[in-house]
Write a protein that holds these residues in place. Structure first.
Motif, PDB file in Angstrom:
ATOM      1  N   ALA A  84       0.841  -1.200   0.000  1.00  0.00           N
ATOM      2  CA  ALA A  84       0.000   0.000   0.000  1.00  0.00           C
ATOM      3  C   ALA A  84       0.874   1.248   0.000  1.00  0.00           C
ATOM      4  N   ARG A  85       1.925   1.226   0.780  1.00  0.00           N
ATOM      5  CA  ARG A  85       2.849   2.365   0.860  1.00  0.00           C
ATOM      6  C   ARG A  85       3.706   2.469  -0.395  1.00  0.00           C
ATOM      7  N   ARG A  87       3.225   1.320  -3.431  1.00  0.00           N
ATOM      8  CA  ARG A  87       2.511   1.549  -4.694  1.00  0.00           C
ATOM      9  C   ARG A  87       1.548   2.728  -4.622  1.00  0.00           C
ATOM     10  N   ARG A  88       1.460   3.340  -3.458  1.00  0.00           N
ATOM     11  CA  ARG A  88       0.613   4.524  -3.243  1.00  0.00           C
ATOM     12  C   ARG A  88      -0.834   4.304  -3.708  1.00  0.00           C
ATOM     13  N   TRP A  89      -1.446   3.261  -3.153  1.00  0.00           N
ATOM     14  CA  TRP A  89      -2.846   3.014  -3.444  1.00  0.00           C
ATOM     15  C   TRP A  89      -3.684   4.203  -2.980  1.00  0.00           C
ATOM     16  N   LYS A  90      -4.888   4.288  -3.483  1.00  0.00           N
ATOM     17  CA  LYS A  90      -5.805   5.307  -2.990  1.00  0.00           C
ATOM     18  C   LYS A  90      -5.993   5.075  -1.484  1.00  0.00           C
ATOM     19  N   TRP A  92      -3.749   5.159   0.717  1.00  0.00           N
ATOM     20  CA  TRP A  92      -2.687   4.224   1.071  1.00  0.00           C
ATOM     21  C   TRP A  92      -2.338   4.252   2.541  1.00  0.00           C
ATOM     22  N   HIS A  95      -4.495   1.853   4.482  1.00  0.00           N
ATOM     23  CA  HIS A  95      -4.130   0.467   4.163  1.00  0.00           C
ATOM     24  C   HIS A  95      -2.792   0.107   4.822  1.00  0.00           C
ATOM     25  N   HIS A  96      -1.860   1.052   4.770  1.00  0.00           N
ATOM     26  CA  HIS A  96      -0.540   0.833   5.367  1.00  0.00           C
ATOM     27  C   HIS A  96      -0.669   0.610   6.882  1.00  0.00           C
TER      28      HIS A  96
END
Length: 170
Positions: A84-85, A87-90, A92, A95-96
């Motif tokens: 998550a960190r 790939r910089r998900w929405k 993130w 999630h991280h």
């Protein structure tokens, strides 16, 4: 010393590294530097724990099959938070937080299940409780930490972090 014992020693050493580096990463300010360096060490040590746990459980399946499932479940949280960190998900950050703290709960659970009967006070509890105490304590912490970052975001409406600022956090 047989293969199992060697792997167990490696597993324990990296488990200790994982637990300590996780605390340091959690305690550090959430930006590049201490947090990210210790977080990388946390994740790398978790990879070793995961691999050794899988092998150890296969070698002694009848005795410690649960280790396979704990390792799989716990490391899936770690890789979820890590990716998550990276790939910089929405959203993130949420999630991280959930992934990394969830994986830490898994590591503490594995530790308590294996040594809880040797710890004063914990050895007075039914063994089944050792499986749930970290989750009971850790889940509200995940919520509180996630809310802290949501609160900070809501306090500055309309302000988006620049790409440079965003890259300097966590």
């Amino acid at each position: 010393m047989d293969t199992f014992q060697v792997l167990l020693i490696i597993h324990i050493i990296f488990g200790i590294i994982c637990l300590f580096s996780g605390v340091i990463a959690m305690s550090a300010k959430k930006r590049r530097g201490i947090h990210t360096k210790w977080g990388e060490l946390y994740h790398a040590s978790y990879v070793v724990i995961f691999i050794t746990a899988i092998i150890l459980s296969i070698l002694r399946w009848e005795e410690i099959a649960y280790l396979f499932y704990v390792a799989l479940f716990s490391y899936s949280f770690a890789i979820y938070g890590y990716l998550a960190r990276k790939r910089r998900w929405k959203n993130w950050i949420h999630h991280h937080i959930r992934g990394m703290l969830g994986s830490y709960i898994g590591a503490v659970t594995a530790l308590l299940v294996n040594i809880g009967d040797m710890v004063p006070l914990l050895n007075q509890l039914p063994k089944l409780w050792l499986w749930f105490i970290p989750t009971i304590i850790g889940t509200p912490l995940i919520y509180i930490v996630s809310q802290k970052y949501t609160k900070n975001k809501k306090e500055e409406p309309g302000k988006e972090l620049s790409k440079k600022e965003n890259n300097n956090t966590l």
